[in-house]
Design a protein around this motif. Structure first.
Motif, PDB file in Angstrom:
ATOM      1  N   UNK A 228       0.816  -1.210   0.000  1.00  0.00           N
ATOM      2  CA  UNK A 228       0.000   0.000   0.000  1.00  0.00           C
ATOM      3  C   UNK A 228       0.849   1.258   0.000  1.00  0.00           C
ATOM      4  N   UNK A 229       2.159   1.098   0.075  1.00  0.00           N
ATOM      5  CA  UNK A 229       3.064   2.244   0.098  1.00  0.00           C
ATOM      6  C   UNK A 229       3.229   2.814  -1.307  1.00  0.00           C
ATOM      7  N   UNK A 230       3.134   4.122  -1.418  1.00  0.00           N
ATOM      8  CA  UNK A 230       3.440   4.817  -2.660  1.00  0.00           C
ATOM      9  C   UNK A 230       4.846   5.389  -2.553  1.00  0.00           C
ATOM     10  N   UNK A 231       5.506   5.571  -3.689  1.00  0.00           N
ATOM     11  CA  UNK A 231       6.878   6.068  -3.686  1.00  0.00           C
ATOM     12  C   UNK A 231       7.024   7.229  -4.669  1.00  0.00           C
ATOM     13  N   UNK A 232       7.443   8.348  -4.135  1.00  0.00           N
ATOM     14  CA  UNK A 232       7.868   9.456  -4.978  1.00  0.00           C
ATOM     15  C   UNK A 232       9.367   9.284  -5.198  1.00  0.00           C
ATOM     16  N   UNK A 233       9.769   9.119  -6.448  1.00  0.00           N
ATOM     17  CA  UNK A 233      11.163   8.852  -6.784  1.00  0.00           C
ATOM     18  C   UNK A 233      11.748  10.010  -7.559  1.00  0.00           C
ATOM     19  N   UNK A 234      13.046  10.253  -7.371  1.00  0.00           N
ATOM     20  CA  UNK A 234      13.776  11.242  -8.155  1.00  0.00           C
ATOM     21  C   UNK A 234      15.042  10.606  -8.715  1.00  0.00           C
ATOM     22  N   UNK A 235      15.270  10.833 -10.017  1.00  0.00           N
ATOM     23  CA  UNK A 235      16.447  10.321 -10.712  1.00  0.00           C
ATOM     24  C   UNK A 235      17.131  11.466 -11.453  1.00  0.00           C
ATOM     25  N   UNK A 236      18.414  11.295 -11.721  1.00  0.00           N
ATOM     26  CA  UNK A 236      19.122  12.243 -12.577  1.00  0.00           C
ATOM     27  C   UNK A 236      18.772  11.963 -14.031  1.00  0.00           C
ATOM     28  N   UNK A 237      19.148  12.863 -14.898  1.00  0.00           N
ATOM     29  CA  UNK A 237      18.880  12.685 -16.328  1.00  0.00           C
ATOM     30  C   UNK A 237      19.656  11.513 -16.912  1.00  0.00           C
ATOM     31  N   UNK A 238      20.641  11.001 -16.178  1.00  0.00           N
ATOM     32  CA  UNK A 238      21.426   9.860 -16.636  1.00  0.00           C
ATOM     33  C   UNK A 238      21.006   8.551 -15.974  1.00  0.00           C
ATOM     34  N   UNK A 239      19.913   8.572 -15.195  1.00  0.00           N
ATOM     35  CA  UNK A 239      19.355   7.342 -14.673  1.00  0.00           C
ATOM     36  C   UNK A 239      19.822   6.939 -13.288  1.00  0.00           C
ATOM     37  N   UNK A 240      20.536   7.798 -12.577  1.00  0.00           N
ATOM     38  CA  UNK A 240      20.969   7.487 -11.214  1.00  0.00           C
ATOM     39  C   UNK A 240      19.901   7.954 -10.221  1.00  0.00           C
ATOM     40  N   UNK A 241      19.558   7.101  -9.273  1.00  0.00           N
ATOM     41  CA  UNK A 241      18.544   7.493  -8.308  1.00  0.00           C
ATOM     42  C   UNK A 241      19.099   8.534  -7.347  1.00  0.00           C
ATOM     43  N   UNK A 242      18.351   9.600  -7.130  1.00  0.00           N
ATOM     44  CA  UNK A 242      18.730  10.661  -6.194  1.00  0.00           C
ATOM     45  C   UNK A 242      18.147  10.392  -4.817  1.00  0.00           C
ATOM     46  N   UNK A 243      16.839  10.117  -4.775  1.00  0.00           N
ATOM     47  CA  UNK A 243      16.201   9.851  -3.492  1.00  0.00           C
ATOM     48  C   UNK A 243      14.851   9.185  -3.706  1.00  0.00           C
ATOM     49  N   UNK A 244      14.297   8.700  -2.594  1.00  0.00           N
ATOM     50  CA  UNK A 244      12.990   8.033  -2.592  1.00  0.00           C
ATOM     51  C   UNK A 244      12.238   8.473  -1.357  1.00  0.00           C
ATOM     52  N   UNK A 245      10.960   8.805  -1.526  1.00  0.00           N
ATOM     53  CA  UNK A 245      10.114   9.190  -0.393  1.00  0.00           C
ATOM     54  C   UNK A 245       8.883   8.297  -0.398  1.00  0.00           C
ATOM     55  N   UNK A 246       8.691   7.504   0.679  1.00  0.00           N
ATOM     56  CA  UNK A 246       7.548   6.607   0.797  1.00  0.00           C
ATOM     57  C   UNK A 246       6.418   7.291   1.555  1.00  0.00           C
ATOM     58  N   UNK A 247       5.189   7.071   1.088  1.00  0.00           N
ATOM     59  CA  UNK A 247       4.025   7.600   1.799  1.00  0.00           C
ATOM     60  C   UNK A 247       2.875   6.627   1.630  1.00  0.00           C
ATOM     61  N   UNK A 248       1.789   6.862   2.359  1.00  0.00           N
ATOM     62  CA  UNK A 248       0.756   5.850   2.490  1.00  0.00           C
ATOM     63  C   UNK A 248      -0.623   6.322   2.046  1.00  0.00           C
ATOM     64  N   UNK A 249      -0.666   7.345   1.255  1.00  0.00           N
ATOM     65  CA  UNK A 249      -1.938   7.827   0.743  1.00  0.00           C
ATOM     66  C   UNK A 249      -2.109   7.372  -0.687  1.00  0.00           C
ATOM     67  N   UNK A 250      -3.347   7.166  -1.053  1.00  0.00           N
ATOM     68  CA  UNK A 250      -3.630   6.739  -2.420  1.00  0.00           C
ATOM     69  C   UNK A 250      -3.480   7.931  -3.363  1.00  0.00           C
ATOM     70  N   UNK A 251      -2.774   7.711  -4.454  1.00  0.00           N
ATOM     71  CA  UNK A 251      -2.582   8.742  -5.478  1.00  0.00           C
ATOM     72  C   UNK A 251      -3.102   8.181  -6.799  1.00  0.00           C
ATOM     73  N   UNK A 252      -3.891   8.960  -7.499  1.00  0.00           N
ATOM     74  CA  UNK A 252      -4.454   8.497  -8.756  1.00  0.00           C
ATOM     75  C   UNK A 252      -4.312   9.578  -9.806  1.00  0.00           C
ATOM     76  N   UNK A 253      -3.358   9.404 -10.686  1.00  0.00           N
ATOM     77  CA  UNK A 253      -3.171  10.299 -11.826  1.00  0.00           C
ATOM     78  C   UNK A 253      -2.929  11.730 -11.381  1.00  0.00           C
TER      79      UNK A 253
END
Length: 208
Positions: A180-205
């Motif tokens: 049920x965890x949602x993840x806001x992810x950030x990556x660089x333009x070259x595909x390296x992950x910068x960070x991840x933020x987990x949250x528990x609310x439903x997101x739809x579009x």
């Protein structure tokens, strides 16, 4: 497709395209006022170009493509969309005149239209059929795949197109059907992950 007067709210024109829009996408508008929409009848997927007066300008491609996403515009006027066919999905570039410039096979199947940065790089979040892996894919303006990377999510569709900030960093929210965890992810333009933020609310579009 309808156009309304922004001052009065009056209907200016209506174009009955039949079928339905390709997923939850807004029209894209070119510098000359041409309106571009993704359109699907269920058995045929197309991009339509519509003149500012509501008349259809062209439609493309005319082939056996069953479904797709909405459209995105690059600074040079190139229109980008994706289409599904037997065996996978294709990233497609269309000229302002309605001609197919190129098509490239995708690693997975997308839900939303490609995102285009100022240099013409294209980014998509896709789902690999079978495994359900979420993938972030990057292509150059000629259709060559620059990189792809697996995201920490499986089985769920994206909830928006990839968002690009002024520094070229990428943001996305992949669904994960295993939690049920949602993840806001950030990556660089070259595909390296910068960070991840987990949250528990439903997101739809929703676009971050």
């Amino acid at each position: 497709l309808i156009a309304m007067d922004p001052a009065t709210g009056d209907l200016r024109w209506r174009l009955n395209a039949g079928g339905r829009p390709m997923y939850d996408q807004c029209p894209a508008i070119g510098a000359d006022g041409t309106i571009y929409i993704g359109h699907s009848t269920g058995s045929l997927a197309e991009v339509w170009a519509v003149n500012p007066d509501g008349s259809r300008k062209w439609r493309a491609p005319d082939s056996d493509l069953s479904d797709g996403t909405g459209v995105s515009l690059a600074r040079d006027g190139t229109i980008y969309s994706t289409f599904r066919r037997v065996g996978g999905a294709m990233l497609t570039a269309i000229t302002p005149e309605g001609q197919i410039a190129w098509q490239s096979p995708l690693v997975g199947v997308p839900t939303f239209s490609p995102s285009v940065d100022p240099e013409g790089r294209l980014y998509l979040q896709t789902i690999v059929p079978g495994s359900g892996d979420a993938v972030l894919e990057c292509y150059d303006a000629a259709g060559a795949r620059l990189w792809d990377t697996r995201l920490p999510a499986r089985g769920g569709w994206a909830v928006s197109s990839v968002v690009i900030d002024g520094n070229g960093n990428l943001y996305m929210i992949p669904r994960d059907d295993s939690t049920t965890t949602m993840r806001l992810l950030s990556y660089t333009r070259d595909g390296a992950r910068r960070w991840q933020f987990d949250f528990y609310w439903s997101v739809n579009h929703q676009v971050p």
